[in-house]
Design an enzyme around this catalytic site. Sequence first.
Site, PDB file in Angstrom:
ATOM      1  N   GLU A 115       0.812  -1.217   0.000  1.00 46.90           N
ATOM      2  CA  GLU A 115       0.000   0.000   0.000  1.00 46.90           C
ATOM      3  C   GLU A 115       0.850   1.275   0.000  1.00 46.90           C
ATOM      4  O   GLU A 115       0.587   2.198  -0.779  1.00 46.90           O
ATOM      5  CB  GLU A 115      -0.939   0.008   1.213  1.00 46.90           C
ATOM      6  CG  GLU A 115      -2.095  -0.962   1.116  1.00 46.90           C
ATOM      7  CD  GLU A 115      -3.114  -0.570   0.067  1.00 46.90           C
ATOM      8  OE1 GLU A 115      -3.140   0.612  -0.344  1.00 46.90           O
ATOM      9  OE2 GLU A 115      -3.887  -1.455  -0.367  1.00 46.90           O
ATOM     10  N   THR A 116       1.828   1.349   0.877  1.00 50.08           N
ATOM     11  CA  THR A 116       2.543   2.623   1.035  1.00 50.08           C
ATOM     12  C   THR A 116       4.056   2.493   1.139  1.00 50.08           C
ATOM     13  O   THR A 116       4.729   3.458   1.475  1.00 50.08           O
ATOM     14  CB  THR A 116       2.054   3.368   2.298  1.00 50.08           C
ATOM     15  OG1 THR A 116       2.355   2.575   3.464  1.00 50.08           O
ATOM     16  CG2 THR A 116       0.564   3.651   2.238  1.00 50.08           C
TER      17      THR A 116
END
Length: 320
Positions: A115-116
């Site tokens: 995700e990040t």
Amino acid sequence: MRYLLALVFFVGVAHAKPLDEQGLQRLEQLSEEFAIDMATLQQATEQATYQQSIIDAITRPWESRPWHQYRNLFLTEERLAAGLAFWEEHQQTLEKAEQEFQVPAEIIVAIIGVETYYGRHTGRYKVLDALYTLGFFYPKRSEFFSKEFAHYLNLVEQQGWELDYMKGSYAGAMGLGQFIPSSYLHYGVDFSDTGKVDMLNDKVDAIGSVANYFRQHRWRYGEPVVHLVSLSDEQAEPWLSKGLELPHQAKQLAEAGVAEAGELPDDAKVKLLGLEQADHTEYWLVRDNFYVITRYNRSPLYAMAVHQFSQQLKQARNDS
């Protein structure tokens, strides 16, 4: 000077996109459904800015690429090293989350990594702008994103944020685990016991919240996620389906000659998934836990990337 004034005017018009009558009607519906004062909703839309780049981004997502290209975006040596470092740093928290929520540590670490990149890339769009743009100017998903716009106003009030300060993805997802506002409100947990859920800066809360999300979506602890199968394209074709649900039982595929399906419980729910490699299609039987990963992101490519990255992380940690 005349050219400069014209340019300024053009840019202003391009970004100023007030709601039409249908949009105002939608605001009234949101006001009633979410018990938010109409004036508050209108003030929020007046602070928001339409961003064409957000529409462009959602219409050409990474998930539209073939699997052999998509996989290489996430399963890299650099991301693996970052994931192992994150796991080492937060080992006790991950062990606690696994025990409390019955979700494997490697899945939690993989999600945050995909995700990040462990907080390196949490998004560059103002969440207010993203949800305004998609909620009122993207008809295909306007109902969903306009509700997220209302959820965001409630989240801002709960957290004490400035309305237009928060940044996230083009879809309005925030923090280390990229939660949209409704998920932040519903699945966020104060895992660090500070009295407030903070998935933006508190990695302990992010870990607990990701684990809680998977538990709430009925992760089956200890069960497999996928099984690689040996099939020709002709054998596979009758069993392929577009949806994410698991439409078959293992017994059906075993009777059709899928040898690997015979090793599963007869009533195990499965779906046959084809993934495009450079020179052939790879086939997998996916199970309930794979479906759970798609609750986080509805792309089968995303779910497979998360699963394979989690296994890469687990293997590397066991080997160290």
